[in-house]
Design a protein around this motif. Sequence first.
Motif, PDB file in Angstrom:
ATOM      1  N   SER A  86      84.262 -36.530  45.976  1.00  0.00           N
ATOM      2  CA  SER A  86      84.124 -37.406  47.144  1.00  0.00           C
ATOM      3  C   SER A  86      83.400 -38.703  46.797  1.00  0.00           C
ATOM      4  CB  SER A  86      83.347 -36.693  48.251  1.00  0.00           C
ATOM      5  OG  SER A  86      83.905 -35.442  48.497  1.00  0.00           O
ATOM      6  N   MET A 101      88.197 -38.672  54.108  1.00  0.00           N
ATOM      7  CA  MET A 101      88.199 -39.452  52.861  1.00  0.00           C
ATOM      8  C   MET A 101      89.026 -40.728  53.040  1.00  0.00           C
ATOM      9  SD  MET A 101      88.674 -36.349  50.152  1.00  0.00           S
ATOM     10  CE  MET A 101      87.353 -35.158  49.965  1.00  0.00           C
ATOM     11  N   SER A 142      77.881 -34.301  47.686  1.00  0.00           N
ATOM     12  CA  SER A 142      77.166 -33.226  46.996  1.00  0.00           C
ATOM     13  C   SER A 142      76.652 -33.695  45.628  1.00  0.00           C
ATOM     14  CB  SER A 142      78.044 -31.980  46.867  1.00  0.00           C
ATOM     15  OG  SER A 142      79.303 -32.323  46.363  1.00  0.00           O
ATOM     16  N   THR A 187      81.487 -30.688  42.724  1.00  0.00           N
ATOM     17  CA  THR A 187      82.711 -30.447  41.960  1.00  0.00           C
ATOM     18  C   THR A 187      82.636 -31.158  40.604  1.00  0.00           C
ATOM     19  OG1 THR A 187      83.786 -30.466  44.113  1.00  0.00           O
ATOM     20  CG2 THR A 187      85.210 -30.436  42.204  1.00  0.00           C
TER      21      THR A 187
HETATM   22  P1  13P Z   1      82.627 -32.868  46.487  1.00  0.00           P
HETATM   23  O1  13P Z   1      83.881 -33.614  46.286  1.00  0.00           O
HETATM   24  O2  13P Z   1      81.474 -33.816  46.773  1.00  0.00           O
HETATM   25  O3  13P Z   1      82.278 -31.889  45.440  1.00  0.00           O
HETATM   26  O4  13P Z   1      82.776 -32.061  47.881  1.00  0.00           O
HETATM   27  C1  13P Z   1      83.525 -30.921  47.978  1.00  0.00           C
HETATM   28  C2  13P Z   1      84.362 -30.853  49.160  1.00  0.00           C
HETATM   29  O5  13P Z   1      84.383 -29.876  49.856  1.00  0.00           O
HETATM   30  C3  13P Z   1      85.211 -31.991  49.472  1.00  0.00           C
HETATM   31  O6  13P Z   1      85.889 -31.743  50.616  1.00  0.00           O
END
Ligand code: 13P
Length: 329
Positions: A54, A77, A142, A228
């Motif tokens: 993200s 997004m 995150s 992630t």
């Molecule tokens: P990240 O892309 O920040 O790891 O978030 C995980 C998520 O659930 C995105 O929808």
Amino acid sequence: MISVEKGYVDAPVDESLDLKKEIEKLKKERGAVILAHYYQRSEIQEIADHIGDSLALAQLAAKIEAEVIVLCGVNFMAETAKILCPDKVVLCPDLSAGCSLADSCPAEEFAEFVKAHPGYKVISYVNTTAATKMYTDVVVTSTNARQIVESFDKDEKLIFGPDRNLGNYINSVTGRNMLLWDGACHVHEKFSLEKILALKKEYPEAQVLAHPECKKPLLMVADKVGSTQALLNYAINSDCTQFIVATESGILHEMKRNCPGKQFIAAPPEDSTCACNECEYMKQNTLAKVYNTLKYMAPQVEVDAQVAEKAIVPIKRMLDISRSLGLIK
Ligand code: 13P
Ligand code: SF4
């Protein structure tokens, strides 16, 4: 006349077409760049110009030069990309792709919660609608949540929403006592601890990688907790060669691509016989929808100007802090 009533272009696609080639051609014709989240279908990750988490997608959207952005992810997004690039055409192959976490935090209820706690600074996860971001001081993902929380004075009163698991995790690693909104992601909450422990017995050398949107008991048995991107980096740099991955299974594509000699086992959910855990919203985008979005230049993401004017402030603040902390360039 094409219809986008369902959230995507509802037009037939000739089955004999080589969609990857056609998308490449259309992309050039339109001067478009395709951004895809790590949870997208493998075939979409393969045609994307950039894939990322993200934070990376927001950062890329903010600095991309192309006039047309195709955002392959879910609608918050796409909204974030449009807010950052109001003058560009932002296409989303299926705008009806929502997010259970964003849905768990309706803007009006969040506004009431914030109003009931005067004197608190408000931190919102990027997984929220633009309307919810209006009531936020700074957005986090995150990848940067811990550092951004730590950038506030220790005695600053903080609200964190909407993910209670991420909020609890950040409280535990920072020693803060943020007031949490009671929301969650249905995908990350449904991993089965029992099945993961059984896998650990079967693969005793394997390390458990878990996203902080997962429940606490799972985080407690994880060898690495991270976004992630952080989990991907860990897998690449670790000497370990087997991993049980407790996040949306789309990330396995990039993990395998980067680490051909290592084994990645998708952690299973509680409620099904399926071996992996997928976000059905993320999987709504297909090659056919990407093809149609470029062919018909629809559906285009629109964000109400008054909402965008307010929502951009905490998003930009996140990008500025992340840049000053060296988390992004
Ligand atoms: P990240 O892309 O920040 O790891 O978030 C995980 C998520 O659930 C995105 O929808
Ligand atoms: Fe939302 Fe969870 Fe899907 Fe991410 S994985 S888009 S947080 S429902």
